[in-house]
Motif scaffolding. Structure first.
Motif, PDB file in Angstrom:
ATOM      1  N   LEU A  32     -12.844  80.820  49.545  1.00  0.00           N
ATOM      2  CA  LEU A  32     -12.578  82.186  48.852  1.00  0.00           C
ATOM      3  C   LEU A  32     -12.269  82.060  47.646  1.00  0.00           C
ATOM      4  O   LEU A  32     -12.801  82.801  46.628  1.00  0.00           O
ATOM      5  N   VAL A  50     -13.646  90.860  49.579  1.00  0.00           N
ATOM      6  CA  VAL A  50     -13.291  89.889  50.185  1.00  0.00           C
ATOM      7  C   VAL A  50     -13.990  89.811  51.659  1.00  0.00           C
ATOM      8  O   VAL A  50     -14.706  88.715  52.064  1.00  0.00           O
ATOM      9  N   ASN A  71     -10.447  89.474  56.036  1.00  0.00           N
ATOM     10  CA  ASN A  71     -10.646  87.859  56.091  1.00  0.00           C
ATOM     11  C   ASN A  71     -11.147  87.434  57.406  1.00  0.00           C
ATOM     12  O   ASN A  71     -11.676  86.252  57.572  1.00  0.00           O
ATOM     13  N   THR A  79      -6.771  85.880  48.804  1.00  0.00           N
ATOM     14  CA  THR A  79      -7.848  85.086  48.489  1.00  0.00           C
ATOM     15  C   THR A  79      -7.607  83.448  48.006  1.00  0.00           C
ATOM     16  O   THR A  79      -8.439  82.905  47.557  1.00  0.00           O
TER      17      THR A  79
END
Ligand SMILES: Cc1cc2nc3c(=O)[nH]c(=O)nc-3n(C[C@H](O)[C@H](O)[C@H](O)COP(=O)(O)OP(=O)(O)OC[C@H]3O[C@@H](n4cnc5c(N)ncnc54)[C@H](O)[C@@H]3O)c2cc1C
Length: 348
Positions: free
Chosen positions: A204, A221, A117, A199
């Motif tokens: 996202l 991701v 992330n 997520t």
């Protein structure tokens, strides 16, 4: 320990190409270090010259207000080491000069998960703990095991545990009690060998809602974060900037509730301690600053939190604009904005 060797200390160095805002300013002295011996030699020389030391990574979170009366020490020490693999976890030691995004990409190639992330955040590994970098629902603190550093004053090596680092939103002990005292040399991370993903962050979540229903992988991701960031944030190599210029203020729950009554559109995020983080970008946009330009500096047209050097090259003018923005937000909402990047140098 071996005797420090000489390093190439440059005098009166222009810093324009060492900060992503491309602001002009000169360092009284400047050195790049690529290993521990050079680091120790540079610290020794700074002491003999009587100069304070400012560690520098890639300059993506600094504002130069003018010239810097210090030795600017660019950390370029490289290396990634696997310390231990046990059960579902791997422990890594990463030298401070590694590029953050390259490191994140490398972890995925090895099957080490947990940092995806945080893809595409500019800068070095050594700077990442300073403000506990965070994005898309994950903060660095979730994966830091230890931080290794040396005291600038006497070279003494120190290792801080995750708890010692006092990580908080865009904050750590390196901005507080240990501010200006250490140079970080390496960071130890604990990553997962199991492919779990986060997520839940709205951008996202909606990205993956629009995708076919197969299981989302850490690589998905990573790819999504890279794509979203590229579509939203200006590339500093093209449009000089330092990312978000202001932190999102964290305010008392009652104050946030009152603000929400007056401004129902204001995005608010509840924190675990009962306080509420409010969106600085929304307030700045509401005050009419988005797209504003003056004297070669301004506010990005799509992103009100991003201040831009449009060629003014003068950090003092950028800081004047930031102060005006903060003052108008305070007048309109009663909320104080804090600048995220670190300001260096005397105003010209
Ligand atoms: C386009 C853009 C997007 C960004 N997005 C995000 C984001 O999503 N999330 C986020 O958290 N940040 C973000 N940032 C901010 C920035 O990327 C991070 O703060 C990053 O960690 C800074 O790394 P750097 O190497 O460039 O640090 P620098 O800017 O070089 O230094 C920043 C501070 O850390 C200190 N420092 C650097 N290295 C060391 C070291 N080895 N030891 C001790 N002190 C050191 C410096 O003295 C300075 O005070 C963004 C910036 C840009 C330009």
């Amino acid at each position: 320990m071996s005797t420090p060797e000489a390093v190439n200390i440059q005098r009166d160095k222009a810093l324009g190409s060492y900060n992503t805002l491309a602001l002009q300013g000169r360092a009284q002295a400047f050195v790049t270090v690529g290993n521990e011996r050079e680091l120790l030699a540079a610290l020794a020389q700074a002491r003999s010259l009587g100069l304070p030391v400012i560690p520098l990574g890639e300059g993506s979170n600094i504002v130069l207000a003018g010239d810097v009366e210090a030795l600017v020490l660019r950390q370029q020490c490289r290396g990634i080491e696997v310390l231990k693999t046990a059960g579902d976890a791997v422990t890594l030691r990463v030298a401070a000069g590694e590029n953050w995004h390259d490191f994140v990409r490398w972890t995925l190639r090895q099957g080490y998960y947990g940092l995806e992330n945080l893809a595409l955040i500019p800068g070095t590994v050594g700077a990442a703990p300073i403000q506990n970098i965070g994005a898309y629902g994950v903060e660095l603190r979730a994966r830091v095991l230890r931080v290794h550093a040396r005291y600038l004053a006497d070279d003494r090596a120190v290792t801080l545990s995750n708890e010692d680092c006092a990580f908080a939103y865009r904050d750590s002990v390196f901005k507080g009690a240990l501010r200006d005292q250490l140079v970080i040399t390496a960071v130890d991370f604990t990553l997962s060998l199991q492919a779990e993903v986060t997520t839940s962050y709205p951008a996202l979540a909606s990205y993956f809602e629009a995708c076919p229903s197969r299981a989302v992988t850490p690589q998905d991701v990573f790819d999504a974060v890279v794509q979203i960031r590229r579509s939203r944030l200006p590339d500093p190599a093209v449009v000089p900037n330092a990312g978000s210029f202001f932190k999102n203020p964290v305010i008392a729950g009652e104050t946030a509730a009152a603000l929400r009554d007056s401004y129902p559109g204001l995005p608010c995020f509840s924190q675990s301690d009962g306080r509420v983080k409010v969106a600085a970008a929304w307030m700045i946009e509401h005050c009419g600053w988005k797209g504003f330009r003056r004297d070669g500096v301004g506010v990005h047209e799509q992103h009100a939190l991003v201040l831009i050097n449009y060629g003014g090259d003068n950090g003092a003018l950028l800081l004047d604009l930031a102060a005006e923005i903060a003052s108008s937000v305070r007048d309109a909402f009663g909320v104080s904005l804090e600048i995220e990047p670190r300001v260096y140098g005397d105003r010209r």
